[in-house]
Design a protein around this motif. Sequence first.
Motif: not given
Length: 106
Positions: A16-21, A29-34, A75-76
């Motif tokens: 979602y919105r360029n991140s993994y949740f 927990v929010q993660f970057s695409p990497e 919503d981010g």
Amino acid sequence: VQIIQNTSDTRDLVFYRNSYFAATGGGLVQFSPEGKRLKHFTIRDGLPESDLTALTIFDAQLFIGTRTKGILTFDGENFLRFHFPERQTEAVTSFLHDDVRLLIGT
């Protein structure tokens, strides 16, 4: 004050919105695409509880199911809790959606 919660039991994962949740027993927990951990959301960030069960993207928002507090949207930046007073069940176990409906498993 520091809250230490176990986030190793991932129950659901969405992009979602360029991140993994990840929905975990210890919060969101929010993660970057990497795969780099970016943020750990807890009750201090607006969650009504940390025991999260399910995630989905619907209507451009992240929907979050909880063990005892029903449904949240994110919503981010902000969390919004949905409360259904006519329903006694607050445990959300799954989501299913199409283009116009969101079905909620309890």
